[in-house]
Design an enzyme around this catalytic site. Structure first.
Site, PDB file in Angstrom:
ATOM      1  N   HIS A 267       0.839  -1.210   0.000  1.00 52.91           N
ATOM      2  CA  HIS A 267       0.000   0.000   0.000  1.00 52.91           C
ATOM      3  C   HIS A 267       0.872   1.259   0.000  1.00 52.91           C
ATOM      4  O   HIS A 267       0.883   1.987  -0.972  1.00 52.91           O
ATOM      5  CB  HIS A 267      -1.000   0.026   1.154  1.00 52.91           C
ATOM      6  CG  HIS A 267      -1.890  -1.166   1.208  1.00 52.91           C
ATOM      7  ND1 HIS A 267      -2.665  -1.554   0.135  1.00 52.91           N
ATOM      8  CD2 HIS A 267      -2.134  -2.079   2.203  1.00 52.91           C
ATOM      9  CE1 HIS A 267      -3.346  -2.648   0.460  1.00 52.91           C
ATOM     10  NE2 HIS A 267      -3.042  -2.986   1.693  1.00 52.91           N
ATOM     11  N   ASP A 318      -5.335  -8.298  -2.936  1.00 46.82           N
ATOM     12  CA  ASP A 318      -5.662  -7.975  -1.550  1.00 46.82           C
ATOM     13  C   ASP A 318      -6.940  -8.647  -1.061  1.00 46.82           C
ATOM     14  O   ASP A 318      -6.955  -9.827  -0.770  1.00 46.82           O
ATOM     15  CB  ASP A 318      -5.710  -6.455  -1.374  1.00 46.82           C
ATOM     16  CG  ASP A 318      -5.594  -6.033   0.082  1.00 46.82           C
ATOM     17  OD1 ASP A 318      -5.668  -6.903   0.972  1.00 46.82           O
ATOM     18  OD2 ASP A 318      -5.437  -4.830   0.347  1.00 46.82           O
TER      19      ASP A 318
END
Length: 452
Positions: A267, A318
Site C-alpha cells: 500500500h 488484496d
C-alpha cells in the site's frame, strides 16, 4: 520436453512472431522467434503471466458483505470489524474451499503466481491447532487445486497497536509470539514443499502488530526469502506512528530496518516526498492493490513521483473483491489521472510510449521480485507462466504490438484471455478454468456454511 509455437509473443526485447518455446518440467529451456519446424501451435498473443503480490485469500468469501452504510462514517476500520466477525466461523475446510476458488479466479483473471499474505493461524477460540501450520497447509492445498504458483508469507501478528499494546479479542486467531512463529514457519515450509517452485517468506503484519525488535528477528528467519509488510495504508496509522515514535511509518521502517530488494511495502499510500524518494532508492517494491484501496477508501499512491525516481511496483488483489489483473493496472493509471488531471501518467519514456506496455512490464518485474521467483518473462530459465489473449477478440482484432496491451488493459480486460498456462500446464481454455465447476461447488457449500 514440449515445443509450443505461439503466433505472437511479448519477449523481453519486444514483440515477435511465430515464437517457439521449448519447455522442460515447467521451465522455458529455449526461445526461438520466427521459428520453423514442428511443434504444438498455440493461436493468439502470448504474454508473461502476471504475479499477484498481495492477497488474503479467505476474504474472497466476504466480498460484498461490507457494502452497507453504517450508523457513522464508514472507513477501513469499520470494514475491519466486518472482517473480524466473518472469520469467527471460518474452519480449515471452508478456508481451503474459499481460497481455492479465489485462486482459480486469479488464474482466469491473468494472474499466474501469488504471494499469499497469510495471517489466519489459529482456531476460533485463538488456540493453535495440533499442527500449528494447519491453515498454512490449507492454503498450500488450495494452490495445488487451482494450479497457481505460490509464495507463502506466514504473517507475524502480536500486538494491536504501536508500542506493543496487547492484541484485541478480534485478533485472537492471528497472534503468535516469536517462539510459536518459528514452529509455524517450519510447518509452513513442509506444507508447501510438494508444490512446484514454491517459495517461503515472512510478513510482519504492520508496524502496529510487530515491534522493531520482532521485525528484526523475523528478517533473520528467512535470510534469502521475501519480506512483506503493510505500511502507511491509512492516515490513522500515520498519525498513530507519529504519536508513538515521532516518525511516519515508512520513515520509521527505513530508519530501523535494512530495507532492500527483498522487501515489499504493501500500500504505502500516504507518503511525504522524502519518503517516496527514500523508498524508491531502497530497491523495495511498492505493493499496490488499486481495486481494494479504492474499495476501502485508502487513498491514492503517488505512482508518478515514485516512478520518476526509479521506484519499482507490482500489483495485488488484496481483499479479492474482483480478480482481474488488467483491471488492477487500469485503476492504477486512472487513479493517477483523477488526482493529477492528466493522461498517460504512469509512463517513463519518450513521446509515443504505450501506457499499457509500461504498466504491464513494470508490474511483471516488480511482482516477480516481490515473489522471489524466476517468473515474469518469456525467457530462458524462467517458469513457463503464460497468458494467451484471443487475437480475434473484437477489441484486439484490428491492432497489433503494444496496442494489444493498451486494448487488453483499458478496453477488453480479462474477457480477452483465452488460455492460461502455469508451469507450462494449461489451466484455462476459452477463458474458463478446467476445474471451475468443482471448485465453484465447494465454494458455494462453504459460503452456505459460513453465512447460515
Amino acid at each position: 520436453m514440449r515445443r509450443l509455437i505461439f503466433d505472437h509473443a511479448l519477449l523481453p526485447d519486444g514483440w515477435a512472431e511465430r515464437v517457439a518455446l521449448t519447455l522442460r518440467d515447467g521451465w522455458i529451456e529455449a526461445v526461438e522467434p520466427n521459428a520453423t519446424g514442428e511443434g504444438e501451435r498455440v493461436a493468439g498473443i502470448a504474454l508473461p503471466g502476471m504475479p499477484d503480490l498481495h492477497s488474503h485469500a479467505f476474504q474472497r468469501g466476504m466480498a460484498g458483505l461490507a457494502e452497507t452504510r453504517g450508523p457513522a462514517s464508514d472507513s477501513f476500520w469499520t470494514w475491519r470489524q466486518v472482517m473480524y466477525r466473518f472469520l469467527e466461523r471460518l474452519t480449515p475446510e471452508t478456508l481451503e474451499a474459499v481460497s481455492a476458488f479465489a485462486m482459480m479466479e486469479m488464474v482466469e483473471g491473468g494472474f499466474t503466481a501469488l504471494a499469499e499474505f497469510h495471517y489466519l493461524h489459529h482456531d476460533s477460540a485463538g488456540h493453535p491447532y495440533a499442527d500449528r501450520a494447519e491453515l498454512s497447509a490449507r492454503i498450500a492445498a488450495a494452490a495445488a487445486a487451482s494450479g497457481i504458483g505460490l509464495t507463502l508469507l506466514p504473517v507475524f501478528y502480536a500486538h494491536s497497536d504501536f508500542g506493543g499494546l496487547p492484541p484485541t479479542e478480534g485478533q485472537r486467531r492471528f497472534v503468535n509470539d516469536i517462539d510459536g512463529f518459528v514452529h509455524l514457519l517450519e510447518g509452513a515450509a513442509t506444507a508447501i514443499a510438494p508444490l512446484p517452485d514454491s517459495r517461503l517468506g515472512v510478513a510482519p503484519h504492520s508496524l502496529r502488530a510487530a515491534t522493531t525488535q520482532e521485525i528484526a528477528a523475523l528478517v533473520g528467519m528467512v535470510p534469502d526469502g521475501p519480506i512483506h509488510i503493510h505500511i502507511a495504508e491509512q492516515m490513522q496509522e500515520v498519525e498513530g506512528c507519529l504519536a508513538w515514535s515521532g516518525r511516519r511509518p515508512v520513515e520509521h521502517l527505513l530508519d530501523s530496518q535494512k530495507v532492500d530488494a527483498r522487501w515489499c511495502l504493501v500500500h504505502a499510500t500516504h507518503l511525504l516526498p522524502a519518503e517516496t524518494t527514500a523508498m524508491a532508492v531502497s530497491g523495495a517494491v511498492a505493493g499496490l492493490c488499486p481495486l481494494t484501496e479504492a474499495n476501502l477508501g485508502d487513498g491514492i499512491f503517488d505512482g508518478v513521483s515514485y516512478l520518476a525516481q526509479g521506484g519499482r511496483f507490482g500489483i495485488g488483489s488484496d481483499s479479492n473483491i474482483e480478480l482481474d489483473a488488467p483491471a488492477e493496472l487500469k485503476l492504477l493509471e486512472y487513479s493517477q489521472r483523477l488526482r493529477d488531471r492528466g493522461r498517460n501518467l504512469m509512463v517513463r519514456g519518450q513521446e509515443g510510449a504505450s501506457t499499457g506496455r509500461a504498466l504491464y512490464a513494470a508490474a511483471l518485474a516488480g511482482g516477480s521480485q516481490a515473489l522471489g521467483r524466476r517468473i515474469g518473462a518469456l525467457a530462458t530459465g524462467r517458469r513457463a507462466d503464460i497468458v494467451v489473449l484471443d487475437a480475434a477478440h473484437p477489441d484486439l482484432a484490428a491492432v497489433a504490438g503494444d496496442r494489444w496491451l493498451d486494448a487488453y488493459i483499458f478496453v477488453a480486460g480479462k474477457d480477452a484471455i483465452d488460455r492460461v498456462m502455469v508451469g507450462g500446464e494449461a489451466l484455462v481454455e476459452g477463458g474458463r478454468h478446467r476445474d471451475r465447476d468443482a471448485l465453484a461447488a465447494r465454494y458455494r457449500a462453504a459460503l452456505s456454511a459460513l453465512r447460515a
